[in-house]
Design a protein around this motif. Structure first.
Motif, PDB file in Angstrom:
ATOM      1  N   HIS A 274       0.815  -1.220   0.000  1.00  0.00           N
ATOM      2  CA  HIS A 274       0.000   0.000   0.000  1.00  0.00           C
ATOM      3  C   HIS A 274       0.848   1.270   0.000  1.00  0.00           C
ATOM      4  O   HIS A 274       0.305   2.365   0.037  1.00  0.00           O
ATOM      5  CB  HIS A 274      -0.913  -0.007   1.230  1.00  0.00           C
TER       6      HIS A 274
ATOM      7  N   SER B  62       4.081   3.675  -1.714  1.00  0.00           N
ATOM      8  CA  SER B  62       4.890   3.896  -2.912  1.00  0.00           C
ATOM      9  C   SER B  62       6.283   3.306  -2.685  1.00  0.00           C
ATOM     10  O   SER B  62       6.672   3.014  -1.546  1.00  0.00           O
ATOM     11  CB  SER B  62       5.025   5.391  -3.195  1.00  0.00           C
TER      12      SER B  62
ATOM     13  N   ASN C 199       8.230   2.968   0.810  1.00  0.00           N
ATOM     14  CA  ASN C 199       8.739   1.661   1.232  1.00  0.00           C
ATOM     15  C   ASN C 199      10.163   1.774   1.777  1.00  0.00           C
ATOM     16  O   ASN C 199      10.513   1.116   2.745  1.00  0.00           O
ATOM     17  CB  ASN C 199       8.754   0.680   0.050  1.00  0.00           C
TER      18      ASN C 199
ATOM     19  N   GLN D 183       5.714   5.150  -7.835  1.00  0.00           N
ATOM     20  CA  GLN D 183       4.812   4.054  -8.211  1.00  0.00           C
ATOM     21  C   GLN D 183       4.593   3.134  -7.014  1.00  0.00           C
ATOM     22  O   GLN D 183       5.342   3.161  -6.045  1.00  0.00           O
ATOM     23  CB  GLN D 183       5.459   3.224  -9.329  1.00  0.00           C
ATOM     24  N   HIS D 184       3.588   2.292  -7.142  1.00  0.00           N
ATOM     25  CA  HIS D 184       3.418   1.246  -6.142  1.00  0.00           C
ATOM     26  C   HIS D 184       4.201   0.013  -6.580  1.00  0.00           C
ATOM     27  O   HIS D 184       4.407  -0.190  -7.782  1.00  0.00           O
ATOM     28  CB  HIS D 184       1.936   0.930  -5.932  1.00  0.00           C
TER      29      HIS D 184
ATOM     30  N   SER E  32       3.417  -2.940  -7.027  1.00  0.00           N
ATOM     31  CA  SER E  32       2.721  -3.801  -7.980  1.00  0.00           C
ATOM     32  C   SER E  32       2.949  -3.367  -9.432  1.00  0.00           C
ATOM     33  O   SER E  32       2.728  -4.150 -10.354  1.00  0.00           O
ATOM     34  CB  SER E  32       1.221  -3.809  -7.680  1.00  0.00           C
TER      35      SER E  32
END
Ligand code: ADP
Ligand code: MG
Length: 259
Positions: free
Chosen positions: A110, A112, A116, A151-152, A154
Motif C-alpha cells: 500500500h 509507494s 517503502n 509508483q506502487h 505492484s
C-alpha cells in the motif's frame, strides 16, 4: 555493470558474523544442530544445500527472527547468547547490524516505492521524512530505479521489486546483509539484474551471507561456500574447489542436481 554503483552511495563498515554452537528445534524436529560459522568482515559466504536442510532457519536465527535454543550470534561488536536473558536493546542493536532480503520481496503493497524505503528509516533510525526520502532517492538512482519512486510496488517487475527490497535494507546502514534465495522467484534473465546489484554490493565490501542455487554467482562472487544438509554443515571451503572436487557424497549429489 562494471563499476560498483553502490560504493559511493553507502558507507560500509564491514562487520564480521560469528555463529557459535547454534541449535534450533521446532518441537521434535532438530532443524539446526550445533552450527558454527565464521564470516569474515567484507567477505561473501554462499550457503547451499537441499530444501529443508535448515538454511532459512539459520539466516532467521542470525537476526533473531527465530529465537535459537542454544548458541551465540555476533555481528560486529554486538553479541547475543541465546541462553541468557536477552534485553530488547541488545536485540535492536543486533537487528540494526544486519539487513535481510527474502525470496518474496516483502515490500509494503500500500506504499509507494519511495515510502517503502523511507518509512523504515523514519521508524527504526528516527530520520526525518526529508532525510529518509532523499537517501531513498539516492539509492534508487544507484540501482537505476529512480523513475519508480512514486509508483506502487505492484507496478514494478519482480526484478525491480527485489532491487527495491535490497535498497530498502541498505538504507538502514546495515553492517552485514543476509539474502535468502533472492532470485528464486524470478525468471533467470530477470534474476541477473538482481545478481548484478548483489555482485556490486559485494565489491563495495559488504559482508554477505547468500542462500542461493546460483552456482555461478557462488563461485564468482563467493569467498567461501558452506554446504548444509540435515541441519548441519557437511562441508565448507573455497567455492570453486568444492564445486570441482566435493569431499562429501551428499555435496556431490546436491551439486549434480543444481549444476
Ligand atoms: P531450507 O531453507 O534449507 O529449505 P528451512 O530452514 O526452511 O530449510 O527448514 C528446515 C526445517 O525446519 C524444515 O523441516 C521445516 O519444515 C522446519 N521449519 C522451518 N520453519 C519452521 C517453523 N516456523 N515451524 C516449524 N517448522 C519449521
Ligand atoms: Mg529456505
Amino acid at each position: 555493470m562494471t563499476t560498483p554503483i553502490l560504493t559511493k552511495a553507502i558507507d560500509i563498515p564491514r562487520a564480521g558474523v560469528e555463529v557459535r554452537n547454534l541449535s534450533k528445534s521446532f518441537g521434535s524436529n532438530h532443524v539446526l544442530q550445533n552450527i558454527s560459522m565464521t564470516v569474515k568482515p567484507g567477505s561473501v559466504t554462499a550457503l547451499i544445500g537441499p530444501s529443508g536442510s535448515g538454511k532459512s532457519t539459520l539466516l532467521r536465527c542470525i537476526n533473531f527472527l527465530e529465537q535459537p535454543d542454544r548458541g551465540t550470534i555476533a555481528v560486529g561488536d554486538t553479541m547475543i547468547d541465546s541462553e541468557k536473558t536477552i534485553r530488547d536493546i541488545e536485540l535492536l542493536a543486533l537487528r540494526r547490524e544486519v539487513g535481510m532480503v527474502f525470496q518474496s520481496f516483502n515490500l509494503f503493497p500500500h506504499m509507494s516505492v519511495l515510502r517503502n524505503i523511507a518509512f523504515p528509516q523514519e521508524k527504526i533510525l528516527g530520520r526525518s521524512r526529508e532525510e529518509a526520502e532523499e537517501r531513498a532517492l539516492t539509492l534508487l538512482a544507484r540501482v537505476g530505479l529512480k523513475d519508480k519512486a512514486n509508483q506502487h510496488p505492484s507496478r514494478c517487475s519482480g526484478g525491480q521489486q527485489q532491487r527495491i527490497a535490497i535498497v530498502r535494507a541498505l538504507a538502514l546502514n546495515p553492517n552485514a546483509m543476509l539474502f535468502d534465495e533472492p532470485t528464486s522467484a524470478l525468471d533467470p534473465e530477470i534474476g541477473l539484474e538482481v545478481l548484478a546489484v548483489m555482485r556490486d554490493l559485494a565489491e563495495s565490501g559488504m559482508t554477505m551471507i547468500v542462500v542461493t542455487h546460483e552456482m555461478q554467482f557462488a563461485r564468482d562472487v563467493g569467498d567461501h561456500l558452506v554446504v548444509m544438509a540435515d541441519g548441519g554443515i557437511i562441508e565448507e571451503g573455497n567455492p570453486a574447489q568444492i564445486m570441482s572436487a566435493p569431499q562429501e557424497e551428499r555435496t556431490r549429489r546436491f551439486l549434480n542436481a543444481v549444476l
